[in-house]
Design a protein around this motif. Structure first.
Motif, PDB file in Angstrom:
ATOM      1  N   GLU A 756       0.808  -1.212   0.000  1.00 57.12           N
ATOM      2  CA  GLU A 756       0.000   0.000   0.000  1.00 57.12           C
ATOM      3  C   GLU A 756       0.849   1.274   0.000  1.00 57.12           C
ATOM      4  O   GLU A 756       0.322   2.373  -0.137  1.00 57.12           O
ATOM      5  CB  GLU A 756      -0.932   0.011   1.221  1.00 57.12           C
ATOM      6  CG  GLU A 756      -1.983  -1.080   1.216  1.00 57.12           C
ATOM      7  CD  GLU A 756      -2.953  -0.950   0.037  1.00 57.12           C
ATOM      8  OE1 GLU A 756      -3.263   0.194  -0.328  1.00 57.12           O
ATOM      9  OE2 GLU A 756      -3.375  -1.977  -0.513  1.00 57.12           O
ATOM     10  N   HIS A 757       2.149   1.132   0.209  1.00 56.74           N
ATOM     11  CA  HIS A 757       3.012   2.312   0.256  1.00 56.74           C
ATOM     12  C   HIS A 757       3.272   2.841  -1.160  1.00 56.74           C
ATOM     13  O   HIS A 757       3.056   2.150  -2.154  1.00 56.74           O
ATOM     14  CB  HIS A 757       4.336   1.975   0.944  1.00 56.74           C
ATOM     15  CG  HIS A 757       4.198   1.684   2.406  1.00 56.74           C
ATOM     16  ND1 HIS A 757       3.912   0.419   2.883  1.00 56.74           N
ATOM     17  CD2 HIS A 757       4.286   2.495   3.487  1.00 56.74           C
ATOM     18  CE1 HIS A 757       3.845   0.466   4.198  1.00 56.74           C
ATOM     19  NE2 HIS A 757       4.065   1.704   4.591  1.00 56.74           N
ATOM     20  N   ASP A 758       3.761   4.062  -1.216  1.00 55.63           N
ATOM     21  CA  ASP A 758       4.042   4.708  -2.494  1.00 55.63           C
ATOM     22  C   ASP A 758       5.534   4.687  -2.799  1.00 55.63           C
ATOM     23  O   ASP A 758       6.371   4.925  -1.922  1.00 55.63           O
ATOM     24  CB  ASP A 758       3.555   6.168  -2.469  1.00 55.63           C
ATOM     25  CG  ASP A 758       2.029   6.255  -2.531  1.00 55.63           C
ATOM     26  OD1 ASP A 758       1.436   5.475  -3.289  1.00 55.63           O
ATOM     27  OD2 ASP A 758       1.447   7.073  -1.807  1.00 55.63           O
ATOM     28  N   HIS A 810       1.599  12.874   3.352  1.00 58.56           N
ATOM     29  CA  HIS A 810       2.172  11.918   2.404  1.00 58.56           C
ATOM     30  C   HIS A 810       3.327  11.127   3.020  1.00 58.56           C
ATOM     31  O   HIS A 810       3.738  10.114   2.439  1.00 58.56           O
ATOM     32  CB  HIS A 810       2.679  12.646   1.154  1.00 58.56           C
ATOM     33  CG  HIS A 810       1.605  13.367   0.401  1.00 58.56           C
ATOM     34  ND1 HIS A 810       0.345  12.851   0.237  1.00 58.56           N
ATOM     35  CD2 HIS A 810       1.602  14.581  -0.231  1.00 58.56           C
ATOM     36  CE1 HIS A 810      -0.387  13.700  -0.456  1.00 58.56           C
ATOM     37  NE2 HIS A 810       0.343  14.755  -0.750  1.00 58.56           N
ATOM     38  N   ASP A 812       3.597   9.249   5.727  1.00 60.01           N
ATOM     39  CA  ASP A 812       3.320   7.912   6.251  1.00 60.01           C
ATOM     40  C   ASP A 812       3.198   6.876   5.144  1.00 60.01           C
ATOM     41  O   ASP A 812       3.603   5.725   5.312  1.00 60.01           O
ATOM     42  CB  ASP A 812       2.033   7.938   7.084  1.00 60.01           C
ATOM     43  CG  ASP A 812       2.179   8.776   8.343  1.00 60.01           C
ATOM     44  OD1 ASP A 812       3.328   8.910   8.812  1.00 60.01           O
ATOM     45  OD2 ASP A 812       1.161   9.286   8.846  1.00 60.01           O
ATOM     46  N   THR A 813       2.607   7.273   4.003  1.00 61.05           N
ATOM     47  CA  THR A 813       2.426   6.303   2.912  1.00 61.05           C
ATOM     48  C   THR A 813       3.640   6.199   2.004  1.00 61.05           C
ATOM     49  O   THR A 813       3.734   5.274   1.200  1.00 61.05           O
ATOM     50  CB  THR A 813       1.199   6.695   2.059  1.00 61.05           C
ATOM     51  OG1 THR A 813       1.410   8.002   1.514  1.00 61.05           O
ATOM     52  CG2 THR A 813      -0.063   6.681   2.914  1.00 61.05           C
ATOM     53  N   PRO A 974      -1.576   9.816  -4.503  1.00 58.31           N
ATOM     54  CA  PRO A 974      -1.029   8.486  -4.185  1.00 58.31           C
ATOM     55  C   PRO A 974      -1.390   7.495  -5.277  1.00 58.31           C
ATOM     56  O   PRO A 974      -2.366   7.677  -6.017  1.00 58.31           O
ATOM     57  CB  PRO A 974      -1.693   8.128  -2.850  1.00 58.31           C
ATOM     58  CG  PRO A 974      -2.107   9.437  -2.258  1.00 58.31           C
ATOM     59  CD  PRO A 974      -2.439  10.332  -3.418  1.00 58.31           C
TER      60      PRO A 974
END
Length: 982
Positions: A756-758, A810, A812-813, A974
């Motif tokens: 789920e991360h970018d 942004h 955290d992701t 995202p």
């Protein structure tokens, strides 16, 4: 009856005495623990009077900063800039109580009065501190260096974490301020020392040598006793293997090495307690076996005592755990000495003395460690070798006592000898069933024996038929000269290893094999023993690699690197010879090649280039050296007597291309080429220079209307390329000054798992004076020539860090943001200071940033690149090698570069579904990356089919239009919110 009564009476008296000894030992342990804890708490409640916290760098070896530094307890997340404003600084205490959720800050200044720079090393704390971070500030309070020691981050520079260390240079006649932040739980021992780096390195080297020697010795002991336990089924050997292994892990845990290996450095004290408990448990087992019979009360009392260090893990913090472990170990050693004296009659005198001496040596180690803790002695003190020496001596003597005990038992029980093993049968089995071909021959090459593997390799069913057809060693080889060379080398060197030669099978087919042989005397007869195995597949692979190293994969023509090599060799030959031979370089550039790529895609462009090269080859033939220099450029070396000959050849190529039609789907393209010709003259120093002349002539041909031929003359040297560089340098300077560099981003995704991360790469575009948005491939080469590319890097980093700081949602992701760096930035010290301060200024986590460096720049600036990478990898940054694989010499440089990611060049990815060579190249890069534990990223992933293929190959990430197209950072979204690409 009388003897029986006396025996029972003696056992009762002995048991009563031993019970009292155990009670006394427990009392001494508890009392000693109480005294040591009281002393520690008393020390935390006292502090020395305030002292000046500036120290001089003019000392010989080391200096203690315990009385020089000032300390301050603050909130855990307080920043350096806030800490510097605090006024409640106090004199430092080596034992400090750090409350939960708080940080201990230490500060002092270093002044170098001498007229030369000094390299210093700061050493603080021990292996049990959880987190530490240091900042080095100059006289203007600017951060010029920072270093971090964090409990949950593996230090890639070293597996040892015995306290915090930072090396820095104290410049002449300058003063530096050092701020040190430490986080730990409860009372902590924090000695601080400043060393001359050379002295520190020498002392640390001695300690590491001792540490390695002891670890190696204990490992050998453990391995030896484990193997002999398997062979002899002797329980004492198994428990000694456990004992020596636990002793080694206890030492490695105390030094901070074992916690770093398991990536749990915050649990050094816990690992030490567990290792020590296992070590002492094994010691109890050894005592029970070699002193049998042993009182059950004694055993049970010691098993109960073993619970104390384990319970301490959950009750005490690291400091009190350390105190309790040392006291417990000393008491336990005393108990062992008493047990040796009480039960010595169960041993022979020699074994008893050795066993007693071993525990005396280990007891001395405990006393030394206790005194070291009480005196706050540095782990690099000159007394440091003694614990290592006595530890090795003690463990070794206990092992020797076990062997001595087994020997005495074996001598008493029986003298029966084991039957001899049938060595002949074993060697025969090895010879007959070996996977490699084995043979025996006389010194002159006459074969005596061959095994089935050789028969199978040469196409025969059994050794009898093989020897009848091939009685001599020369029959192995396709050429008898190879056999003569082998026999000649054997007669001189006695041994030949890994000689690669061609062989011939029974059906006449040839293959490659590797042969090793040696001459040995057996029962006064000289014999030749050899082995061989098939290496045909490897040799073919090497040949393929050599071809790939010199040829373009798409067209089969020579590649640019090999073409330049041939041209430089030709220039050298022309200079060395007196002949009047002349040659020229013909440079061909396809006009409007971008139209095909933009209209039909890169796949169509590749097919066009391949077909065009065939058309041109029909004109050129094998007579000249013909190469593909770039995507749409070709080069030709032509010998001539009259320049008009070259013009005629160039005209034929123009006509050939004019007549060539390229069809793709419903499109028909009629392209043209522009040709530049540069004849070699003695004043031209290299092939690169000659190539630039031909390129200039080709540019003039293009500017004259395309589909033209132009011959270079000296008046052109200031023409196209020079003017183009001047234009772009002006545009770059204007863009930097007026803030006209715009940031874009392009997502890339992991292939092996859902995430789920970018992940994205930061791209830059230049807004020209005409308001056009230009990609970096147009202006970056000119900026690098003018040595102003680092200004672009600074703008990109400053703008992106500022944007990320302004959008914390942004953070955290975000898993990884890739930023490209130019070659000049790697060697610019000012850029490094800028980058360090940028991380601190905008509070950007280092581990979220990945810097990309092109393979070419990394090789050209190898030394600077390695230094830059190592410095910022210590802080947590990662590095990617961009455009990897463009030269097959990449592998030889890769092992020297500490990179985390390889971005495979898109030229290998675009046609991977149709081109077996591209597939083989990508597979090879993947295998090398996996072996070096480096992640791989595929560029130019334009279709779903390509993404599926590279996923099957095991590549880690994919980047390209199939994933996401570049978009302006100002409209960032995202990945999960991005619309799917069509």
């Amino acid at each position: 009856m009388l003897l029986s009564s006396l025996s029972r009476s003696f056992y009762i008296v002995h048991t009563m005495i031993f019970n009292r000894v155990i009670a006394l030992v427990c009392g001494v342990m508890l009392f000693s623990s109480f005294i040591l804890i009281s002393l520690a708490e008393a020390q935390t409640r006292t502090s020395e009077h305030a002292a000046e916290y500036t120290v001089s760098a003019d000392f010989d070896t080391s200096i203690s900063l315990s009385s020089k530094a000032e300390f301050l307890l603050t909130e855990e997340n307080l920043l350096l800039s806030d800490v510097m404003q605090q006024q409640q600084w106090q004199t430092h205490k080596e034992i400090v109580n750090i409350p939960e959720g708080a940080s201990l800050w230490l500060r002092f200044e270093v002044f170098n009065p001498s007229d030369s720079n000094r390299l210093l090393t700061l050493v603080a704390g021990n292996a049990f501190i959880d987190r530490a971070e240091a900042f080095l500030l100059d006289e203007q309070l600017r951060i010029i260096q920072s270093s971090r020691l964090q409990g949950d981050v593996l230090n890639t520079a070293t597996l040892s974490r015995n306290g915090f260390k930072m090396s820095f240079t104290a410049r002449s006649a300058s003063t530096f301020a050092i701020y040190l932040q430490i986080q730990d739980d409860g009372l902590s021992v924090i000695p601080i020392e400043l060393w001359q780096s050379q002295a520190y390195t020498a002392q640390a080297s001695v300690r590491l040598i001792l540490l390695g020697a002891m670890s190696g010795g204990l490992s050998l002991l453990a391995t030896y006793f484990l193997l002999t336990y398997v062979l002899r089924n002797a329980p004492s050997r198994f428990w000694f293997c456990v004992f020596s292994t636990a002793a080694m892990t206890t030492m490695l845990s105390t030094e901070g090495i074992l916690p770093m290996m398991f990536m749990i450095p915050s649990y050094a004290a816990e690992l030490t307690a567990i290792s020590l408990t296992v070590m002492l448990f094994a010691a109890i087992k050894i005592t029970r076996i070699i002193f049998e019979p042993v009182s059950k009360i004694w055993l049970r009392a010691h098993y109960v005592l073993l619970l104390f260090p384990l319970i301490g893990i959950f009750i005490f913090n690291d400091f009190y755990q350390l105190i309790s472990l040392i006291v417990f170990s000393c008491v336990f050693f005393v108990s062992k000495l008493l047990a040796t004296l009480i039960y010595r009659k169960g041993l022979d005198l020699r074994s008893a003395i050795i066993y007693f001496s071993g525990w005396v040596a280990l007891g001395i180690v405990g006393i030394i460690e206790l005194l070291t803790l009480l005196n706050n002695t540095s782990h690099l003190s000159f007394a440091a070798p003694y614990p290592f020496i006595f530890s090795c001596l003690g463990v070794m003597m206990i092992g020797v006592a076990i062997i001595s005990r087994e020997q005495s038992i074996q001598a008493l029980n029986s003298h029966n000898q084991m039957q001899q093993i049938n060595h002949l049968q074993q060697y025969n089995d090895l010879f007959q069933h070996a996977a490699e071909g084995l043979y025996t021959a006389k010194p002159n090459g006459e074969l005596i024996h061959v095994n089935p593997a050789i028969c199978s390799l040469f196409g025969y069913t059994d050794s009898k038929s093989f020897l009848s057809t091939h009685p001599h060693l020369s029959s192995f080889f396709a050429s008898s000269k190879d056999a003569d060379l082998l026999l000649g080398e054997l007669s001189i060197q006695q041994t030949v290893l890994g000689k690669e030669v061609k062989g011939k099978r029974s059906d006449g087919s040839e293959f490659w094999f590797s042969i090793s042989a040696q001459l040995k005397k057996v029962q006064d007869n000289a014999l030749q023993f050899g082995s061989l195995f098939d290496i045909t597949e490897r040799r073919l692979h090497q040949i393929n690699l050599q071809y790939l190293n010199t040829h373009d994969q798409l067209t089969g023509l020579y590649n640019r690197r090999y073409f330049l090599q041939i041209m430089n060799e030709r220039i050298e030959q022309t200079r060395d010879s007196d002949a009047d031979s002349q040659f020229a370089l013909v440079f061909l550039d396809v006009d409007q090649f971008k139209v095909i790529n933009d209209t039909c895609g890169h796949s169509a462009g590749d097919v066009f280039v391949k077909e065009l090269s065939h058309e041109l080859f029909d004109v050129v033939g094998d007579k000249y050296v013909f190469a593909r220099l770039s995507a749409d450029q070709f080069g030709l070396l032509v010998d001539f007597d009259d320049i008009n000959e070259i013009s005629a050849l160039a005209s034929q190529m123009l006509e050939k291309v004019r007549a060539f039609e390229f069809k793709w789907d419903r499109h028909i393209f009629t392209q043209s080429i522009s040709i530049g010709i540069a004849a070699y003259e003695s004043s031209i120093p290299s092939g690169e220079e000659l190539l630039s002349y031909a390129d200039t002539a080709c540019l003039i041909a293009k500017e004259s209307g395309q589909d033209k031929i132009h011959i270079y003359s000296s008046e052109m040297s200031m023409h196209s390329s020079y003017q183009r560089d001047l234009y772009w340098v002006s545009e770059v300077k204007n863009a930097v000054k007026e803030d006209k560099l715009e940031l874009f981003y392009q997502h890339y995704r992991p292939l092996g798992h859902a995430d789920e991360h970018d992940y994205y790469e930061i791209l830059v575009r230049l807004r020209t004076k005409e308001n056009d948005l230009v990609a970096p491939e147009f202006f970056m080469p000119s900026a690098e020539k003018a040595n102003i590319s680092h200004h672009i890097d600074k703008c990109v980093i400053e703008h992106y860090f500022q944007w990320l700081h302004a959008h914390p949602e942004h953070m955290d992701t975000l898993c990884k943001a890739n930023i490209n760096l130019s070659g000049f930035s790697l060697s610019d010290d000012d850029f490094r200071f800028f980058l360090l301060n940028a991380f601190e200024k905008y509070h950007i986590p280092h581990e979220k940033i990945c810097f990309e460096i092109t393979e070419t720049m990394a090789i050209i600036r190898m030394k600077d690149a390695i230094e830059f990478m190592n410095e910022f990898k210590k802080l947590g940054c990662t590095f990617a090698l961009d455009d990897f694989g463009t030269g097959f010499s990449s592998y030889s440089y890769l092992k020297n570069l500490p990179v985390d990611y390889l971005k495979i060049d898109g030229n290998f990815i675009r046609d991977i579904l149709n081109d077996k060579i591209d597939l083989a190249m990508v597979t090879s890069i993947r295998d090398v990356a996996e072996a070096m534990k480096i992640k791989t990223v595929a560029e130019f992933v334009e279709t779903t089919d390509i993404m599926v293929q590279i996923g099957k190959l095991g590549l880690d990430f994919a980047q390209g239009f199939c994933i996401a197209k570049p978009k302006a950072l100002a409209q960032y979204r995202p990945f999960k919110e991005e619309p799917p690409e069509l």
